[in-house]
Design a protein around this motif. Structure first.
Motif, mmCIF file in Angstrom:
data_model
loop_
_atom_site.group_PDB
_atom_site.id
_atom_site.type_symbol
_atom_site.label_atom_id
_atom_site.label_comp_id
_atom_site.label_asym_id
_atom_site.label_seq_id
_atom_site.Cartn_x
_atom_site.Cartn_y
_atom_site.Cartn_z
ATOM 1 N N GLU A 43 -30.332 84.399 -54.760
ATOM 2 C CA GLU A 43 -31.726 84.530 -54.346
ATOM 3 C C GLU A 43 -32.642 84.771 -55.549
ATOM 4 O O GLU A 43 -33.760 84.251 -55.588
ATOM 5 C CB GLU A 43 -31.890 85.680 -53.333
ATOM 6 C CG GLU A 43 -31.197 85.442 -52.010
ATOM 7 C CD GLU A 43 -29.693 85.736 -52.022
ATOM 8 O OE1 GLU A 43 -29.030 85.330 -51.064
ATOM 9 O OE2 GLU A 43 -29.191 86.348 -52.977
ATOM 10 N N GLU A 44 -32.173 85.554 -56.497
ATOM 11 C CA GLU A 44 -32.969 85.805 -57.696
ATOM 12 C C GLU A 44 -33.083 84.549 -58.550
ATOM 13 O O GLU A 44 -34.151 84.247 -59.086
ATOM 14 C CB GLU A 44 -32.355 86.952 -58.511
ATOM 15 C CG GLU A 44 -32.461 88.289 -57.826
ATOM 16 C CD GLU A 44 -31.638 89.368 -58.488
ATOM 17 O OE1 GLU A 44 -32.178 90.478 -58.660
ATOM 18 O OE2 GLU A 44 -30.468 89.123 -58.835
ATOM 19 N N ILE A 45 -31.991 83.817 -58.659
ATOM 20 C CA ILE A 45 -31.999 82.558 -59.415
ATOM 21 C C ILE A 45 -32.998 81.590 -58.786
ATOM 22 O O ILE A 45 -33.822 80.982 -59.476
ATOM 23 C CB ILE A 45 -30.578 81.954 -59.460
ATOM 24 C CG1 ILE A 45 -29.668 82.861 -60.294
ATOM 25 C CG2 ILE A 45 -30.599 80.528 -60.008
ATOM 26 C CD1 ILE A 45 -28.193 82.531 -60.170
ATOM 27 N N SER A 46 -32.933 81.479 -57.472
ATOM 28 C CA SER A 46 -33.847 80.599 -56.745
ATOM 29 C C SER A 46 -35.295 81.043 -56.929
ATOM 30 O O SER A 46 -36.195 80.209 -57.114
ATOM 31 C CB SER A 46 -33.471 80.591 -55.262
ATOM 32 O OG SER A 46 -34.375 79.836 -54.523
ATOM 33 N N LEU A 47 -35.541 82.336 -56.885
ATOM 34 C CA LEU A 47 -36.885 82.861 -57.067
ATOM 35 C C LEU A 47 -37.406 82.547 -58.467
ATOM 36 O O LEU A 47 -38.569 82.151 -58.625
ATOM 37 C CB LEU A 47 -36.919 84.369 -56.806
ATOM 38 C CG LEU A 47 -38.263 85.051 -57.021
ATOM 39 C CD1 LEU A 47 -39.337 84.445 -56.114
ATOM 40 C CD2 LEU A 47 -38.128 86.537 -56.783
ATOM 41 N N ILE A 48 -36.578 82.716 -59.471
ATOM 42 C CA ILE A 48 -36.994 82.403 -60.843
ATOM 43 C C ILE A 48 -37.366 80.929 -60.942
ATOM 44 O O ILE A 48 -38.394 80.570 -61.536
ATOM 45 C CB ILE A 48 -35.894 82.790 -61.853
ATOM 46 C CG1 ILE A 48 -35.765 84.319 -61.921
ATOM 47 C CG2 ILE A 48 -36.202 82.212 -63.243
ATOM 48 C CD1 ILE A 48 -34.552 84.811 -62.673
ATOM 49 N N ASP A 49 -36.565 80.055 -60.344
ATOM 50 C CA ASP A 49 -36.884 78.625 -60.334
ATOM 51 C C ASP A 49 -38.234 78.377 -59.661
ATOM 52 O O ASP A 49 -39.048 77.594 -60.161
ATOM 53 C CB ASP A 49 -35.795 77.823 -59.628
ATOM 54 C CG ASP A 49 -34.497 77.742 -60.414
ATOM 55 O OD1 ASP A 49 -34.450 78.218 -61.576
ATOM 56 O OD2 ASP A 49 -33.518 77.207 -59.857
ATOM 57 N N ILE A 51 -40.754 80.481 -59.341
ATOM 58 C CA ILE A 51 -41.818 81.016 -60.187
ATOM 59 C C ILE A 51 -42.111 80.049 -61.333
ATOM 60 O O ILE A 51 -43.279 79.747 -61.615
ATOM 61 C CB ILE A 51 -41.444 82.416 -60.722
ATOM 62 C CG1 ILE A 51 -41.462 83.429 -59.583
ATOM 63 C CG2 ILE A 51 -42.396 82.843 -61.848
ATOM 64 C CD1 ILE A 51 -40.858 84.779 -59.941
ATOM 65 N N LEU A 52 -41.071 79.555 -61.982
ATOM 66 C CA LEU A 52 -41.274 78.599 -63.078
ATOM 67 C C LEU A 52 -41.943 77.320 -62.575
ATOM 68 O O LEU A 52 -42.806 76.758 -63.252
ATOM 69 C CB LEU A 52 -39.942 78.292 -63.769
ATOM 70 C CG LEU A 52 -39.317 79.461 -64.536
ATOM 71 C CD1 LEU A 52 -37.911 79.111 -64.998
ATOM 72 C CD2 LEU A 52 -40.196 79.866 -65.715
ATOM 73 N N SER A 53 -41.562 76.883 -61.385
ATOM 74 C CA SER A 53 -42.204 75.699 -60.787
ATOM 75 C C SER A 53 -43.685 75.951 -60.532
ATOM 76 O O SER A 53 -44.533 75.115 -60.837
ATOM 77 C CB SER A 53 -41.534 75.334 -59.464
ATOM 78 O OG SER A 53 -40.248 74.858 -59.673
ATOM 79 N N ILE A 61 -35.696 70.381 -60.284
ATOM 80 C CA ILE A 61 -34.684 70.111 -61.320
ATOM 81 C C ILE A 61 -35.157 70.595 -62.682
ATOM 82 O O ILE A 61 -34.403 71.236 -63.423
ATOM 83 C CB ILE A 61 -34.329 68.610 -61.345
ATOM 84 C CG1 ILE A 61 -33.624 68.236 -60.041
ATOM 85 C CG2 ILE A 61 -33.470 68.261 -62.558
ATOM 86 C CD1 ILE A 61 -33.431 66.758 -59.832
ATOM 87 N N GLU A 62 -36.409 70.312 -63.017
ATOM 88 C CA GLU A 62 -36.961 70.778 -64.297
ATOM 89 C C GLU A 62 -36.936 72.302 -64.379
ATOM 90 O O GLU A 62 -36.568 72.872 -65.406
ATOM 91 C CB GLU A 62 -38.396 70.282 -64.469
ATOM 92 C CG GLU A 62 -38.528 68.793 -64.669
ATOM 93 C CD GLU A 62 -39.975 68.308 -64.544
ATOM 94 O OE1 GLU A 62 -40.810 69.024 -63.939
ATOM 95 O OE2 GLU A 62 -40.256 67.212 -65.038
#
Length: 149
Positions: A43-49, A51-53, A61-62
């Motif tokens: 969930e944290e990994i997904s959240l970081i993605d 946020i970066l998006s 993917i980026e």
């Protein structure tokens, strides 16, 4: 043939990491906060993605590629304040406030926070040249968004 045999026992060559810019510095800080409690969850990994998006207009993917680079930077990383200073020196106030809000978003994502997470946010806040009040306001905005869900 012997050459291939001996190469199998050598450690793999490390690929050079890019010099961090504000985006990579923030990503590394987000990873650092997420890993502070030694429980780096999907969930944290997904959240970081996400946020970066959101902050840097990446597709999924980026964003995942950027986060993977940030994970490597975090592992080989300088101090938290080095990343924070880089953000302070290369972004305006609004971007720094958004970065602080993103850090709080990761801290509060799982419903509880660890002292290590708070310490990282505080070190980053100081290095980014933001006040305690800026941090409290960012935290309150994130909490309000989470409660509205």
């Amino acid at each position: 043939m012997l050459k291939k045999f001996f190469q199998a026992f050598r450690p793999p060559e490390q690929t050079a990491l890019p010099d961090p810019d504000a985006e990579l510095a923030l990503g590394a800080l987000l990873v650092r906060v997420a890993k502070a409690d030694r429980d780096y969850q999907v969930e944290e990994i997904s959240l970081i993605d996400k946020i970066l998006s959101r902050l840097y207009q990446h597709n999924a993917i980026e964003a995942a590629k950027v986060r993977a680079t940030c994970e490597k930077l975090h592992a080989a990383a300088p101090d938290t304040d080095t990343f924070g200073k880089l953000i302070r020196e290369t972004t305006d106030l609004q971007e720094r406030l958004a970065a602080l809000e993103a850090l709080w978003e990761v801290v509060l994502a799982d419903g509880h926070f660890d002292e290590g997470e708070i310490k990282i946010v505080e070190e980053a806040r100081i290095a980014m040249g933001l006040s305690f009040n800026d941090s409290q306001a960012a935290r309150e905005r994130v909490q309000a968004r989470l409660e509205a869900r």
